[in-house]
Scaffold this active site. Structure first.
Site, PDB file in Angstrom:
ATOM      1  N   ASP A  11       0.840  -1.196   0.000  1.00 44.74           N
ATOM      2  CA  ASP A  11       0.000   0.000   0.000  1.00 44.74           C
ATOM      3  C   ASP A  11       0.872   1.241   0.000  1.00 44.74           C
ATOM      4  OD1 ASP A  11      -2.016  -1.741   0.221  1.00 44.74           O
ATOM      5  OD2 ASP A  11      -2.773  -1.025   2.153  1.00 44.74           O
ATOM      6  N   CYS A  20      -9.648  10.378  30.397  1.00 42.39           N
ATOM      7  CA  CYS A  20      -8.741  10.272  31.534  1.00 42.39           C
ATOM      8  C   CYS A  20      -7.519  11.111  31.182  1.00 42.39           C
ATOM      9  CB  CYS A  20      -8.342   8.819  31.749  1.00 42.39           C
ATOM     10  SG  CYS A  20      -6.923   8.668  32.849  1.00 42.39           S
ATOM     11  N   GLU A  22     -24.335 -15.768  -6.442  1.00 46.27           N
ATOM     12  CA  GLU A  22     -23.467 -14.635  -6.088  1.00 46.27           C
ATOM     13  C   GLU A  22     -23.886 -14.066  -4.741  1.00 46.27           C
ATOM     14  OE1 GLU A  22     -24.043 -11.255  -8.693  1.00 46.27           O
ATOM     15  OE2 GLU A  22     -22.061 -11.662  -9.506  1.00 46.27           O
ATOM     16  N   ARG A  58     -30.141   4.126  -8.100  1.00 46.63           N
ATOM     17  CA  ARG A  58     -31.275   3.402  -8.660  1.00 46.63           C
ATOM     18  C   ARG A  58     -32.523   4.288  -8.705  1.00 46.63           C
ATOM     19  NH1 ARG A  58     -35.571   0.503  -6.663  1.00 46.63           N
ATOM     20  NH2 ARG A  58     -36.220  -1.246  -7.942  1.00 46.63           N
ATOM     21  N   SER A  77     -36.233  -4.912  -9.140  1.00 46.15           N
ATOM     22  CA  SER A  77     -35.884  -5.429  -7.831  1.00 46.15           C
ATOM     23  C   SER A  77     -35.784  -6.959  -7.940  1.00 46.15           C
ATOM     24  CB  SER A  77     -36.967  -4.983  -6.858  1.00 46.15           C
ATOM     25  OG  SER A  77     -36.666  -5.429  -5.579  1.00 46.15           O
ATOM     26  N   GLU A 100     -23.240  -2.773  -6.818  1.00 45.78           N
ATOM     27  CA  GLU A 100     -23.671  -2.494  -5.465  1.00 45.78           C
ATOM     28  C   GLU A 100     -22.561  -1.742  -4.750  1.00 45.78           C
ATOM     29  OE1 GLU A 100     -26.652  -3.548  -5.230  1.00 45.78           O
ATOM     30  OE2 GLU A 100     -27.192  -3.383  -3.111  1.00 45.78           O
ATOM     31  N   TYR A 115       2.249   2.047  -3.335  1.00 42.08           N
ATOM     32  CA  TYR A 115       1.163   2.566  -4.162  1.00 42.08           C
ATOM     33  C   TYR A 115       0.917   4.039  -3.824  1.00 42.08           C
ATOM     34  CZ  TYR A 115      -3.485   2.856  -6.274  1.00 42.08           C
ATOM     35  OH  TYR A 115      -4.565   3.215  -7.030  1.00 42.08           O
ATOM     36  N   ASP A 116       0.930   4.349  -2.524  1.00 39.18           N
ATOM     37  CA  ASP A 116       0.740   5.735  -2.103  1.00 39.18           C
ATOM     38  C   ASP A 116       1.850   6.634  -2.631  1.00 39.18           C
ATOM     39  OD1 ASP A 116      -1.537   5.090  -0.742  1.00 39.18           O
ATOM     40  OD2 ASP A 116      -0.555   4.915   1.212  1.00 39.18           O
ATOM     41  N   LYS A 121     -25.233 -11.634  -2.017  1.00 33.97           N
ATOM     42  CA  LYS A 121     -26.115 -10.477  -2.129  1.00 33.97           C
ATOM     43  C   LYS A 121     -25.661  -9.448  -1.106  1.00 33.97           C
ATOM     44  CE  LYS A 121     -30.959  -9.103  -2.208  1.00 33.97           C
ATOM     45  NZ  LYS A 121     -30.763  -7.879  -1.430  1.00 33.97           N
TER      46      LYS A 121
HETATM   47  S1  IVH Z   1     -28.788  -8.779  -9.524  1.00 33.09           S
HETATM   48  C1  IVH Z   1     -32.790  -7.202 -12.014  1.00 33.09           C
HETATM   49  N1  IVH Z   1     -26.912  -9.390  -7.864  1.00 33.09           N
HETATM   50  O1  IVH Z   1     -30.288  -6.480  -4.336  1.00 33.09           O
HETATM   51  C2  IVH Z   1     -32.149  -7.223 -10.675  1.00 33.09           C
HETATM   52  N2  IVH Z   1     -28.485  -7.746  -7.198  1.00 33.09           N
HETATM   53  O2  IVH Z   1     -33.026  -6.864  -3.492  1.00 33.09           O
HETATM   54  C3  IVH Z   1     -30.778  -7.784 -10.792  1.00 33.09           C
HETATM   55  N3  IVH Z   1     -28.037  -6.796  -4.997  1.00 33.09           N
HETATM   56  O3  IVH Z   1     -31.690  -4.105  -6.467  1.00 33.09           O
HETATM   57  C4  IVH Z   1     -30.045  -7.602  -9.526  1.00 33.09           C
HETATM   58  N4  IVH Z   1     -26.243  -7.972  -4.551  1.00 33.09           N
HETATM   59  O4  IVH Z   1     -29.252  -3.714  -5.716  1.00 33.09           O
HETATM   60  C5  IVH Z   1     -27.996  -8.639  -8.073  1.00 33.09           C
HETATM   61  N5  IVH Z   1     -25.155 -10.028  -6.526  1.00 33.09           N
HETATM   62  C6  IVH Z   1     -26.232  -9.277  -6.724  1.00 33.09           C
HETATM   63  C7  IVH Z   1     -26.687  -8.351  -5.773  1.00 33.09           C
HETATM   64  C8  IVH Z   1     -27.825  -7.595  -6.042  1.00 33.09           C
HETATM   65  C9  IVH Z   1     -27.058  -7.044  -4.110  1.00 33.09           C
HETATM   66  C10 IVH Z   1     -29.137  -5.827  -4.766  1.00 33.09           C
HETATM   67  C11 IVH Z   1     -29.523  -5.060  -5.995  1.00 33.09           C
HETATM   68  C12 IVH Z   1     -31.016  -5.275  -6.125  1.00 33.09           C
HETATM   69  C13 IVH Z   1     -31.385  -5.709  -4.754  1.00 33.09           C
HETATM   70  C14 IVH Z   1     -32.651  -6.510  -4.777  1.00 33.09           C
END
Ligand code: IVH
Length: 605
Positions: A46, A439, A125, A148, A95, A185, A49-50, A127
């Site tokens: 790091d 303290c 993947e 969004r 969503s 995200e 890099y800095d 979430k």
């Molecule tokens: S795919 C058409 N993949 O979860 C929707 N979403 O609850 C495709 N999110 O609005 C979304 N991790 O912001 C996808 N690996 C992931 C995600 C992910 C987090 C969020 C995303 C979505 C929300 C839905």
């Protein structure tokens, strides 16, 4: 060598040199940034890099004509007027439907099978519970980043998105698509979140309730990103393709591969699976690793891989039929708050913590939780004896979320800040205008312990094997009294510590020896001077490259260093003008700790 005697020719030659060097530096910074943020396989430290970033910034300062909008230095800073303009997404950001157990997941896959007439492969993947953004690259250049919003229209947060590492200004490809719109995200890594809340807590400011709120606050902040926010950047993982022009991609697996090669960060735990049976194994593997990740996840997303199948399945008005979010159980529990006690930090800050009736949350028993500061206790309205909701997120210290007032019996009592230090008995003070009780005794054993642990920690002198318990054992045996004594430790001293054998003794002695050669900015961080973190330390060491020089500098001299303000200058001056600090600096010098900014000589010590 003189090329020409005419000054303008000399200037021209120097300018050409600077241009070449700037280009070299940018290429290196982009390359190492890619290795670090996208591949997760850094080649340089790091610190190195800095140094590259700093060299680039100082050249650009000297030759502002060489600044380009996509220079890595320009990720920081943008006109506020650019923020928050409405943006219409090129297609609605949908969503996801939720599955809460295996039966829900099976039912979803059964619908998918019926829809496409076969058992399609899936990608599983993590979430991330963050903030969804849409990012556009036109001909390879980042042109827009938007929240969004309501799915159809979001807000233009390009200036803030630009500051995210892992979002390059330019795609790493010779043949960029005319238009690439991706979704990702934005989130806080737990470590960054914890550190920020700890700092806010110490400053007596309101804390963020969770990493998601913190990410939202940072992404939508009106002030242009400044040095402070860039020092603890938000992170991003891309997880969807909205649109690509001029490139054929047939599956989500191909998208992941493509995004990775062009320099956009995708989740390293994404798993491509032949069918749902394999997908379930991937789900279990991610659930298992949930707490080993450096960010919070609230489940996994299972997506049909093949785009032809995705198109066949289509979407409802709310969510695609080809994907589903499989939610993990929440990691909250209720328990009794038995007591509120206080902790003494290395700066003397007194912070309250909750003593809980032990309870199992997310597979781990917790008996203590942080409460940050007295204002937080007040704000949350928790009383000793309350039934409280506690929450554990990842490896993070568990926290008390809120009391459940309806369960009160009437014998609960308010927390009172103690008047005297629990570690040394000194009367506590709360300086005018500050929110934190402290303290005031520099010799307070809790502070001494905290200072030494901090000195040895990763961002500072990085002395492996010298953690909290070892420091405590050394202090108890009076083998050390301050950080300067660490370098005087000998084999015989360490042999008296519990559990220390030949191998562990050698490891610690080697680590201590190694620390003597750390750059002086690390030493500055290690001293724990107020307001002097990694970035400030590098600036100071760059401006005044010797410990003696820094220790002797006046406030004016310190404040004249590029990027060092008067607050930092005063804190540094004050620190070095205390008697105990001067003695400490002398002790470190005698111990052979490096004191200049020069590179370490190859022949060693
Ligand atoms: S795919 C058409 N993949 O979860 C929707 N979403 O609850 C495709 N999110 O609005 C979304 N991790 O912001 C996808 N690996 C992931 C995600 C992910 C987090 C969020 C995303 C979505 C929300 C839905």
């Amino acid at each position: 060598m003189r090329v020409s005697t005419a000054p303008e020719h000399q200037d021209e030659a120097r300018f050409a040199d600077a241009r070449t060097r700037v280009e070299e530096l940018r290429a290196k910074i982009e390359y190492h940034g890619y290795r670090y943020h996208v591949l997760g396989e850094p080649e340089v430290s790091d610190h190195d890099y800095d140094v590259l970033s700093r060299d680039l910034a100082s050249l650009e300062k000297e030759y502002p004509e060489l600044i380009t909008p996509d220079s890595p230095t320009q990720r920081v800073g943008a006109a506020p007027s650019e923020l928050f303009a409405p943006v219409t997404h090129s297609s609605r950001l949908l969503s996801l439907d939720n599955a809460f157990d295996e039966a829900d997941l099976d039912a979803w896959y059964a619908r998918v099978k019926k829809g496409v007439g076969r058992e399609p492969g899936v990608v599983v993947e993590p979430k991330i519970d963050g903030l969804s953004v849409a990012v556009v690259y036109e001909k390879g250049r980042l042109t827009r980043g938007a929240t969004r919003g309501d799915g159809a229209r979001g807000e233009d947060v390009t200036a803030n998105i630009r500051t995210l590492r892992g979002v390059p200004a330019k795609l790493r490809t010779e043949a960029p698509p005319a238009w690439l719109e991706v979704r990702g995200e934005v989130f806080f890594r737990l470590e960054d979140f914890e550190r920020m809340n700890a700092e806010l807590g110490e400053a007596g400011k309101p804390l963020f309730a969770n990493p998601r709120n913190a990410a939202a606050g940072h992404l939508r902040q009106k002030d242009p990103p400044n040095r402070a926010t860039a020092a603890r950047p938000l992170s991003i993982y891309f997880h969807g393709l909205v649109k690509v022009e001029g490139k054929k991609l047939d599956s989500y697996a191909e998208v992941l591969e493509y995004l990775r090669t062009v320099g956009l960060r995708v989740h390293p735990d994404a798993a491509v699976c032949a069918d749902l049976a394999a997908g379930k194994k991937a789900v279990a593997a991610i659930q298992e690793r949930r707490h080993a990740l450096d960010h919070e996840i609230d489940g996994v997303v299972v997506k049909v891989d093949d785009f032809a199948a995705q198109n066949e399945l289509g979407a409802t008005s709310k969510a695609p039929r080809w994907a589903i979010a499989y939610k993990f159980p929440a990691e909250e529990q209720t328990t009794r708050l038995n007591d509120i006690q206080v902790n003494v930090g290395r700066t003397g800050a007194i912070t309250p913590f909750a003593v809980l009736e032990p309870v199992r949350v997310g597979g781990v028993t917790i008996g203590m939780a942080t409460l940050h500061n007295a204002q937080e206790v007040e704000r949350k309205g928790v009383l000793i004896g309350d039934t409280v909701v506690v929450r554990r997120a990842g490896e993070v210290i568990p926290e008390v979320v809120a009391p459940i007032p309806s369960l009160r019996k009437g014998d609960e009592r308010k927390f009172e800040m103690p008047t005297h230090c629990p570690a040394c008995g000194t009367e506590l003070v709360r300086p005018e205008g500050e929110a934190v009780t402290r303290c005031p005794s520099y010799a307070c054993p809790a502070q001494v312990h905290g200072r030494i642990v901090h000195f040895a920690s990763r961002g500072a002198m990085e002395i492996d094997h010298l953690g909290e318990s070892t420091v405590e054992a050394l202090l108890e045996r009076k083998l050390i009294g301050d950080v300067g004594d660490v370098f005087g430790l000998e084999k015989e001293d360490l042999a008296t510590l519990p559990g220390f054998k030949d191998k562990s003794i050698k490891n610690l002695l080697d680590a201590i020896e190694g620390a003597k050669a750390r750059p002086i900015d690390r030493l500055l961080v290690g001293l724990g001077i107020r307001h002097v973190g990694g970035t400030a330390a590098i600036r100071i060491a760059n401006g005044i490259p010797s410990m003696e020089g820094i220790a002797a500098a006046s406030v004016e001299e310190l404040a004249a260093v590029d990027g060092v303000g008067t607050v930092i200058a005063q804190a540094v001056h004050e620190y070095f003008h205390r008697q105990d600090s001067q003695a400490l600096v002398a002790k470190l010098r005698e111990a052979g700790v490096r004191r200049t900014g020069e590179r370490k000589k190859a022949e060693g010590h």
